[in-house]
Design an enzyme around this catalytic site. Structure first.
Site, PDB file in Angstrom:
ATOM      1  CB  SER A 190     -22.217  14.205  19.661  1.00 58.09           C
ATOM      2  OG  SER A 190     -21.143  14.847  20.253  1.00 58.09           O
TER       3      SER A 190
ATOM      4  CG  HIS B 154      -8.697   3.427  -0.822  1.00 53.86           C
ATOM      5  ND1 HIS B 154      -9.707   2.493  -0.426  1.00 53.86           N
ATOM      6  CD2 HIS B 154      -7.596   2.759  -1.327  1.00 53.86           C
ATOM      7  CE1 HIS B 154      -9.290   1.240  -0.855  1.00 53.86           C
ATOM      8  NE2 HIS B 154      -7.859   1.331  -0.947  1.00 53.86           N
TER       9      HIS B 154
ATOM     10  CG  MET C 266      -7.810   2.257   6.123  1.00 49.91           C
ATOM     11  SD  MET C 266      -6.617   2.876   4.599  1.00 49.91           S
ATOM     12  CE  MET C 266      -7.759   2.315   3.249  1.00 49.91           C
TER      13      MET C 266
ATOM     14  N   GLY D  44       0.848  -1.144  -0.054  1.00 54.33           N
ATOM     15  CA  GLY D  44       0.068  -0.184  -0.069  1.00 54.33           C
ATOM     16  C   GLY D  44       1.007   1.252   0.063  1.00 54.33           C
TER      17      GLY D  44
ATOM     18  NE  ARG E 136      -4.003  -6.584  -4.071  1.00 54.70           N
ATOM     19  CZ  ARG E 136      -5.235  -6.761  -4.270  1.00 54.70           C
ATOM     20  NH1 ARG E 136      -5.544  -7.955  -5.008  1.00 54.70           N
ATOM     21  NH2 ARG E 136      -6.252  -6.102  -3.696  1.00 54.70           N
TER      22      ARG E 136
ATOM     23  CG  ASP F 128      -1.572  -0.219   7.839  1.00 55.03           C
ATOM     24  OD1 ASP F 128      -2.683   0.584   7.941  1.00 55.03           O
ATOM     25  OD2 ASP F 128      -1.422  -1.304   7.121  1.00 55.03           O
TER      26      ASP F 128
ATOM     27  CG  ASP G 186       1.198  -3.413  10.305  1.00 59.92           C
ATOM     28  OD1 ASP G 186       1.866  -2.508   9.569  1.00 59.92           O
ATOM     29  OD2 ASP G 186       0.375  -4.006   9.810  1.00 59.92           O
TER      30      ASP G 186
ATOM     31  NE  ARG H 192     -15.307  15.830  18.687  1.00 59.97           N
ATOM     32  CZ  ARG H 192     -15.795  14.885  19.336  1.00 59.97           C
ATOM     33  NH1 ARG H 192     -16.809  14.928  20.054  1.00 59.97           N
ATOM     34  NH2 ARG H 192     -14.726  13.684  19.472  1.00 59.97           N
TER      35      ARG H 192
ATOM     36  N   GLY I 159       5.881  -2.451   3.362  1.00 58.22           N
ATOM     37  CA  GLY I 159       5.389  -3.155   4.890  1.00 58.22           C
ATOM     38  C   GLY I 159       5.963  -4.406   4.951  1.00 58.22           C
ATOM     39  CG  ASP I 160       3.906  -7.727   7.079  1.00 56.30           C
ATOM     40  OD1 ASP I 160       3.150  -7.155   6.345  1.00 56.30           O
ATOM     41  OD2 ASP I 160       3.607  -8.675   8.006  1.00 56.30           O
TER      42      ASP I 160
ATOM     43  CD  GLU J  27      -8.347  -1.614   7.686  1.00 53.32           C
ATOM     44  OE1 GLU J  27      -9.325  -1.409   6.603  1.00 53.32           O
ATOM     45  OE2 GLU J  27      -7.238  -1.603   7.595  1.00 53.32           O
TER      46      GLU J  27
ATOM     47  NE  ARG K  32      -1.155  -5.121   7.107  1.00 55.47           N
ATOM     48  CZ  ARG K  32      -0.434  -5.847   6.979  1.00 55.47           C
ATOM     49  NH1 ARG K  32      -0.437  -6.774   6.147  1.00 55.47           N
ATOM     50  NH2 ARG K  32       0.627  -5.897   7.761  1.00 55.47           N
TER      51      ARG K  32
ATOM     52  CB  THR L 214       3.185   0.426   6.055  1.00 55.24           C
ATOM     53  OG1 THR L 214       1.398   0.187   6.697  1.00 55.24           O
ATOM     54  CG2 THR L 214       3.909   0.086   7.231  1.00 55.24           C
TER      55      THR L 214
END
Lengths: 334, 334, 334, 334
Positions: B222, B258, B171, B12, B73, B129, B131, B156, B103-104, B229, B173, B127
Site C-alpha cells: 500500500s 467536512h 483540509m 468556519g 459568512r 487550519d 494558519d 490504510r 480565523g483571519d 487541499e 485552506r 480554526t
C-alpha cells in the site's frame, strides 16, 4: 559510518512507545545503522535477550499501544553488580548507542550504566505521568489525558442522570499533571492534586463548601471530583468517609485504573514519539551522551539525564489559573 | 466594576469553540460581567440579534462540536457601511468588550470595527487550519488532526488489504499544518503541502520514484499520499491522471471533507479553548485592545490583530524534519 | 481425524475479517486441523501462494481492520480455465475444506469451484454492504454503520453551525442497508435508498417539500440528506444541481468513501465474526458443503451458496417504519 | 384522536434512553399527541413534576448518553400508598398512556400502578445489563459491550507489555450478558459468569490450569480474566487472594465501574431505542396495555410486563459455544 544501536522500553508502558520505536527503526535504516531491541526492559539487557529491528517490524506499528519490546521491573539493575553486567553486555554486543524509553527510574538506571560503560546513552521520555523535567510533555501523556477525559465524560452522563457526586481517581504517580488536565478538559467540578494539597481537613472543607454552594444555587446537581492517585489518605474510600461525616452521602467512587495506560496513541503522542525518535537517531555517533532528548517550546532539546529527576517540573500555570477560576474557588490558596 | 461583554463565532466552525464560550461564561459570571452572544457571526451583530449567556447555557457544552452561537459568512461587513453599522450596534447595546472567535477573515473584520468603535476588541483564534500567526495552535486544530489521522488509519486497512495507492485530501485552506500533521501521525508514505510545493512535475516525479522504489524493495504494498487541499492543479483527479501517465493505476482518491470540522473536541482543544477563554475575560476592562489572545510556549500572550495575518506562520521544523526522514526522501529540497 | 483446511478473504475488505480468521485458527488448533491461508483472495489459490496460520498469528488480531490475508480482484477465476486451475490446486495442496470469507461475487466463484472439486466448501459472509441473503448481518456491516454514523454526527456540527444542507453519500453497492441504518442512527432528515427510489423527479419533490416545510416551521435549520451510492443519477453533483433548480443552494456534498471499509471492528462485528468462524470450523469434515454459514435470529445457520445471491434480502421493516415516521414523510409510498 | 402521553426513565441510566425519548417526541408530534416527561423516575410522578416535551427538546438528543429526564431510586413507590398516589396523579394529570423506560424493578412498579389505574401502561427495556426477558436486547446493552471491550483492549496493551495477569470486573447485575460479550469480543482468556459459576474452588482450579497451560506452552504471556460483578466471593480481591494461594502473583485488578453506563450510544442502541420508541407510540390508544415493547428476531413485539421478570433469559448459545472453544477449556461443563 555504520553504528550498532540498541533500544529498550522500561518502566510503565505508555501509548506512543511503539511509534517511537518505529521512527527509530526507519531513521536507523536510512542512516545504515543496525538497530537491536532489548526485550523486557533492562532484563533483556542483563540476559542479552535482543531481537533485530528492521522495516518489517514497522508495519501498522504507529497505531499500537503498549510496547512490542515489552517492559518489566528489574531489581537486579539496582545493584552495582547489575550495572556492571549491563555495561559488560553492551560491550559484548558491540553496541555504540543505547536508547532507553522510559521514566525517571529508567533514566537513573541509564545514568548508572553510563558510569561503567563508554558508549553513548540517550533517554527518551515515555510515561503517562509527565513527571519528567526538561521536556514539555512525555510520550503517552496526551493519550492518557484523552482516555481519562473520555471516561469522565461517560461518568458524567450517569452523574447527571442521578444528580450524584462522583469521585474519580486518575493516575499520575506523585504529580498532578494528568489529574489537572483530565479535570480541566472534562469540566470536572473539583480537582485534588498533590501540588496544592495541604491537608485532608482543609481540602474537605473546600469540597463540602463547593458542593453545598452549588446545591443551594441550583438544587440537586451532579458534582465530579477528580482525585490524583497517592494523594488522599486512604484514597477514595478515605474521601468518601470524610464526606459522609459532613452529611454528604450518595457518593460513588470510580478508579480509572490501568485503562489509562493503554490504547492507540492520539496524534500528539504519535507526533512527539516520532519526532523524538527521529531526533535521537540523528544524535547517534555525536559526542552528546548521558542525556534525554525532549521537546521544549516545540523544539527538540537535550538535557543531562540527572536533571530530568533533580529538577521539579511545575504544572502549567495557565491551566492552574483556568482551573482555579472555573472551579469556582473563592477562598483558597489556589 | 460591571461590564457588558459580547461574544460571537465567525468563519468556519471548529471543535472547541463551545468550550471557549463555556469558559467565557463562567469567567464572566465570576467577575460579575454580563455576557451576550451574537448569533450567526457578524450577521447577528448587524441585526442586533443576541442572546444572554448564563451558567444555564454551560451544561454539557464543553464536549460539543460546532458552535451554539452558529456561524455564517457576512458580506455586509465587507463594506464601510457594514462596519459603521456594527460599531453603531455595539454602542447601542452598550457593549464594553467584543470577543470574536474565528480565523483571519474574522479578525480583519474585527480590526475594521476597531477603527469605528471605541470599545475593547479581543480575538480568540478558532480554526482547524492553524494558519494564524501569533499562537502556537488554534482552537479546533488538534481535533482535526486526530479526525484526519483516524480516517487515514481506516483507509490504510483497505489500502493494505488490496496493496493499493490511496490519495487522501485533507483540509487546511492555504497552509499545510493539517496535512503535515495528519500524514506524520498516520504514517503516510508521502505528503504534499503548499509550503514545499514547487510544481506538479517535480512533485509527481518524486512520488513516482518513491512508489517504484518501495515496490522494487517489497513487491506490491500500500502507499498513502496525503494531499493538502488547494495545492494540486485540479486536485486529486489531477494527481490521479498524472500518476496514470506514469503507468500507475489502481489509485483511489478519498476526500475527507467536512467531517474534519466537527466532532467532540479532543483534550488539547478543550484545554486551549478553556485557557484562552478564561484569559480573554481576565483582560476585560484593561487597556489592551485590538489584539488576539494566543498561546505561545504554553503561556498566554496577546498579539496585535493585524500581525495575526501579516506575519507568516511556518510549519513546525521538527515535524518537517521528521517527515523528511520518514518519507524516505533522498533527493529533494525537503 | 486430522484435516487440512484452507481459508481466504475475497472481495472488498470488511472490519471483522481478521477476527474471523483468528477464531478459525484457534478452533482449528483445538481440533488438530492444519489451517492454511491463501493470500490475495482467489489469486493466491491460483498461484498456490499460501501461508500456515498458527496461534502465533492470532496475537492482537481481533482488533485489526482489513485482512492479514489481503484481498484482490481476480479476473482469471471468471473463466472456466481459472476454475479448473483452482480446483486442481486444491487437490494438489491436499485441502479437505476451503473457507471463503467474502461477498456474493466471492460465493459465485466458490460455487463454480465446487462443480470441479470434490472437497468441502464453506462460505462466510464478509462485506460492509449486508447485501447477502440467508444471514441477518454480514461481517463488517455493524462497524460500517458506526463509522458512517459518527461521520454524520461530525458533519452535523458544521451543518448546525451554518444552518446548511449537507448531502452525504454512503456506501452499500446496490442495497440501502448501510444508508438506511446510518441515516436512522444519526437522525438524518432524509434518506435516499435504492429499495424505494422511483425517480429523481419524485424524490427531489419530496426532499424540497421537506426542506421548505422545516424552514417554514423553524426558520433556517440544518438539513441532512443521506444518499446511498449508485442511486442518484450523476450522484451528489446531480442531486446538488436538481436542488439548485428549486432555488435551494448553499448545499454541501460529502462522500464518506473508503473510510467506511476500515477501522477496528465494533463488538457486534467481532462477535459475529468469531461465532461464524468457530461454527464453520465445527462443520469441517461433515457432509455439509457448498453452503454459507450465517446467523439468523441469533442462531448459526447454513444456506446453500446459490441462495445467498438468488434470494433478495429486504430492509428491516421496523427500521423502514421508524425512518418513515421520523422523516416526517406524509405523502409518499414510504 | 388526541392523547396525553407521559414518559419517564427509571432505574440505572443507559445509553440510548435519550434516543428513545427523541423518537417518542417526534412520533407523538406527528400523531398530534401531547407528550409530558416526568422527571427523576417515579419520584416525578409522585411529586407531579413534569415538563412538556416538544420538538425543541430533540435537537442533538440522539447522541447523548444519560437521560434528560433524569433517573432516581424511589422507595416511596414500594408501598401501596405510593402506588395509589402515582395512580391518582396520573388521573389528575389526565394521562392516557404512561411509558416507562427502565429495567425489571421499573416494570414491577409499572405493573403495580396498572392495578390501580385504568390508563394504558407501556414499558420499554432500558438497561445495560440485558437481563430482561422478552426482548433480544435492551437499550444501552450494545454501547456497554463496546465500552467494556474498548477498555479491555486498552488494558491488554499493558498486560502484553508486562506479560501480566489482569482481572477485569464488568457490570451486569446478576446476569453474565455483558461479561460474556465483553470477554468474547476482546479476546479475553477466561470469563467468569453467574450462569456457569459452580463454586470458587472449581473455577479457580480451571483458571489456574489455563494460566499454567498457556505459560508452559508459550512462556510468560498476558492473561486476561473477565469477571462479572456479584459473582466471585469478595470480588476481585477475593479472586486475587485465591490466585496467590496457587503461587500466581503479579495479578492486577481493574474494576471498570460506572464508565460502562455512559457515553454516546453506538448505532445499534440508537436503532433499537428509536424503533422501540416509535413502536410504543404507535400503540398509544390501542387496547394493548401492561406490556413491554421489545425486539425479537428483528421484529417489534409486545410482552406482558410480568413475563419480563418471571421468565429467565438465557445467554446466547452461539456465544457460549464460541467462548467455550476459544477459552481453550477442555475439561469443564462449559
Amino acid at each position: 559510518m555504520s553504528k550498532r544501536v540498541a533500544i529498550l522500553t522500561s518502566g510503565g508502558d505508555a501509548p506512543g512507545m511503539n511509534a517511537c520505536i518505529r521512527a527509530s527503526i526507519i531513521a536507523c535504516q536510512k542512516a545504515n545503522y543496525t538497530l537491536l531491541g532489548y526485550k523486557h526492559g533492562y532484563n533483556g539487557l542483563l540476559q542479552q535477550e535482543y531481537i533485530p529491528l528492521s522495516l518489517d517490524s514497522t508495519h501498522n506499528l504507529i497505531q499500537q499501544g503498549g510496547t512490542i519490546l515489552h517492559s518489566a521491573r528489574c531489581k537486579e539493575l539496582k545493584s552495582h553488580e547489575g550495572i556492571k553486567k549491563a555495561a559488560n553486555n553492551l560491550m559484548k554486543a558491540e553496541i555504540d548507542t543505547l536508547i532507553v524509553i522510559g521514566g525517571d527510574g529508567s533514566f537513573r538506571g541509564a545514568a548508572e550504566i553510563g558510569k561503567e560503560w563508554k558508549g553513548q546513552i540517550l533517554g527518551i521520555p515515555g510515561t503517562i505521568d509527565n513527571d519528567i523535567s526538561g521536556t514539555d510533555a512525555t510520550i503517552g501523556y496526551f493519550t492518557a489525558i484523552d482516555t481519562a477525559m473520555s471516561s469522565i465524560d461517560k461518568v458524567r452522563d450517569t452523574a447527571d442522570a442521578f444528580e450524584r457526586i462522583f469521585l474519580i481517581e486518575v493516575m499520575g504517580r506523585n504529580a498532578g499533571f494528568l489529574a489537572l488536565n483530565a479535570a480541566l478538559s472534562s469540566a470536572a467540578d473539583y480537582v485534588v492534586v498533590p501540588e496544592f494539597f495541604e491537608s485532608a481537613d482543609k481540602e474537605i472543607e473546600k469540597i463540602v463548601t463547593q458542593i453545598k454552594a452549588q446545591r443551594a444555587l441550583k438544587g440537586p446537581v451532579s458534582f465530579i471530583v477528580v482525585v490524583a492517585e497517592n494523594v488522599w489518605p486512604k484514597g477514595l474510600s478515605g474521601l468518601t468517609e470524610e464526606l459522609m461525616k459532613h452529611d454528604i452521602s450518595d457518593v460513588r467512587p470510580v478508579t480509572l485504573g490501568h485503562v489509562q495506560r493503554g490504547g492507540s496513541p492520539v496524534a500528539q503522542d504519535r507526533l512527539l514519539a516520532t519526532t523524538l525518535g527521529e531526533f535521537a537517531i540523528s544524535l547517534v555517533g555525536s559526542d552528546i551522551t548521558n542525556i534525554m532528548v525532549g521537546e521544549v517550546n516545540q523544539r527538540p532539546v537535550t538535557v543531562p539525564l540527572h536533571k530530568t529527576w533533580e529538577n521539579t517540573k511545575p504544572l502549567n500555570e495557565a491551566h492552574v489559573e483556568a482551573m482555579r477560576t472555573l472551579m469556582n474557588e473563592r477562598y483558597s490558596s489556589w
